[in-house]
Write a protein that holds these residues in place. Structure first.
Motif, mmCIF file in Angstrom:
data_model
loop_
_atom_site.group_PDB
_atom_site.id
_atom_site.type_symbol
_atom_site.label_atom_id
_atom_site.label_comp_id
_atom_site.label_asym_id
_atom_site.label_seq_id
_atom_site.Cartn_x
_atom_site.Cartn_y
_atom_site.Cartn_z
ATOM 1 N N SER A 101 -4.581 -39.044 40.887
ATOM 2 C CA SER A 101 -3.524 -39.854 40.265
ATOM 3 C C SER A 101 -3.089 -40.978 41.184
ATOM 4 N N LEU A 102 -2.950 -40.687 42.466
ATOM 5 C CA LEU A 102 -2.558 -41.721 43.426
ATOM 6 C C LEU A 102 -3.597 -42.839 43.451
ATOM 7 N N LEU A 103 -4.876 -42.487 43.454
ATOM 8 C CA LEU A 103 -5.940 -43.495 43.430
ATOM 9 C C LEU A 103 -5.902 -44.301 42.129
ATOM 10 N N GLU A 104 -5.741 -43.620 41.007
ATOM 11 C CA GLU A 104 -5.688 -44.304 39.712
ATOM 12 C C GLU A 104 -4.494 -45.254 39.643
ATOM 13 N N LEU A 105 -3.342 -44.790 40.081
ATOM 14 C CA LEU A 105 -2.147 -45.634 40.035
ATOM 15 C C LEU A 105 -2.283 -46.842 40.955
ATOM 16 N N ALA A 106 -2.950 -46.676 42.092
ATOM 17 C CA ALA A 106 -3.180 -47.817 42.988
ATOM 18 C C ALA A 106 -4.066 -48.859 42.306
ATOM 19 N N CYS A 107 -5.119 -48.414 41.626
ATOM 20 C CA CYS A 107 -5.981 -49.346 40.892
ATOM 21 C C CYS A 107 -5.198 -50.053 39.787
ATOM 22 N N LEU A 108 -4.404 -49.304 39.040
ATOM 23 C CA LEU A 108 -3.605 -49.905 37.971
ATOM 24 C C LEU A 108 -2.592 -50.898 38.523
ATOM 25 N N GLU A 109 -2.030 -50.583 39.689
ATOM 26 C CA GLU A 109 -1.080 -51.501 40.324
ATOM 27 C C GLU A 109 -1.776 -52.801 40.718
ATOM 28 N N ALA A 110 -2.997 -52.707 41.231
ATOM 29 C CA ALA A 110 -3.742 -53.911 41.598
ATOM 30 C C ALA A 110 -3.978 -54.790 40.371
ATOM 31 N N ILE A 111 -4.301 -54.167 39.253
ATOM 32 C CA ILE A 111 -4.517 -54.914 38.015
ATOM 33 C C ILE A 111 -3.206 -55.510 37.513
ATOM 34 N N THR A 112 -2.127 -54.733 37.585
ATOM 35 C CA THR A 112 -0.818 -55.213 37.140
ATOM 36 C C THR A 112 -0.390 -56.437 37.937
ATOM 37 N N GLN A 113 -0.631 -56.432 39.228
ATOM 38 C CA GLN A 113 -0.237 -57.576 40.054
ATOM 39 C C GLN A 113 -1.103 -58.799 39.782
ATOM 40 N N GLU A 114 -2.348 -58.570 39.379
ATOM 41 C CA GLU A 114 -3.265 -59.679 39.074
ATOM 42 C C GLU A 114 -2.933 -60.319 37.723
ATOM 43 N N ARG A 115 -2.497 -59.502 36.768
ATOM 44 C CA ARG A 115 -2.250 -59.959 35.403
ATOM 45 C C ARG A 115 -0.758 -59.974 35.111
ATOM 46 N N ASP A 116 -0.424 -60.415 33.919
ATOM 47 C CA ASP A 116 0.954 -60.400 33.445
ATOM 48 C C ASP A 116 1.388 -58.945 33.286
ATOM 49 N N SER A 117 2.340 -58.500 34.098
ATOM 50 C CA SER A 117 2.742 -57.091 34.072
ATOM 51 C C SER A 117 3.455 -56.697 32.779
ATOM 52 N N ASP A 118 3.924 -57.681 31.987
ATOM 53 C CA ASP A 118 4.588 -57.360 30.733
ATOM 54 C C ASP A 118 3.602 -57.191 29.585
ATOM 55 N N GLY A 119 2.363 -57.572 29.803
ATOM 56 C CA GLY A 119 1.359 -57.479 28.749
ATOM 57 C C GLY A 119 0.857 -56.053 28.588
ATOM 58 N N PRO A 120 -0.030 -55.847 27.614
ATOM 59 C CA PRO A 120 -0.572 -54.504 27.395
ATOM 60 C C PRO A 120 -1.415 -54.052 28.581
ATOM 61 N N ARG A 121 -1.419 -52.740 28.806
ATOM 62 C CA ARG A 121 -2.219 -52.181 29.890
ATOM 63 C C ARG A 121 -3.693 -52.186 29.520
ATOM 64 N N PRO A 122 -4.546 -52.431 30.495
ATOM 65 C CA PRO A 122 -5.981 -52.309 30.230
ATOM 66 C C PRO A 122 -6.328 -50.865 29.873
#
Length: 130
Positions: free
Chosen positions: A47-68
């Motif tokens: 989970s920690l690894l997954e959340l880190a990856c998702l955080e990297a994507i969130t910071q790259e993209r619009d964080s208010d948009g839909p999640r990949p």
């Protein structure tokens, strides 16, 4: 921020300073996260690894948009995670028009001795089918 989600808060995850182009998270060890005696449950390391990856994507993209949407997630457990603070760092290895690839590493005593690694491939929402 992913660290502000209810699941991340339940795990005690917090954002930490990281190298440019990466994100960092820290998870404290608590008895609720213990798997076999003296070791973290593998699921919370994943989970920690997954959340880190998702955080990297969130910071790259619009964080208010839909999640990949995850296409594929892979974890390699390299050694047991002890009941101590655990860290993860993720970076985006490729950002395409439709797919994002992210890599993460998880460690405890030192980044040069990882306890696990992870890779994620995610489909970017193109605004279709909503």
């Amino acid at each position: 921020m992913i660290a502000d989600t209810p699941y991340a808060r339940m795990l005690g995850i917090a954002s930490i300073a990281s190298e440019p182009g990466t994100v960092g998270l820290m998870m404290p060890a608590t008895t609720q996260l213990e798997g076999r005696q003296g070791f973290l449950y593998g699921g919370v390391i994943a989970s920690l690894l997954e959340l880190a990856c998702l955080e990297a994507i969130t910071q790259e993209r619009d964080s208010d948009g839909p999640r990949p949407k995850p296409i594929n997630i892979s974890f390699d457990f390299l050694r047991g995670g002890l009941m101590v603070e655990t860290f993860a760092q993720a970076r985006l290895s490729r950002v395409g028009r439709h797919v994002v690839n992210a890599d993460a590493i998880c460690w405890q005593a030192g980044r040069d001795r990882p306890i696990a690694t992870g890779r994620m491939h995610l489909l970017l929402d193109q605004g279709r089918g909503r």
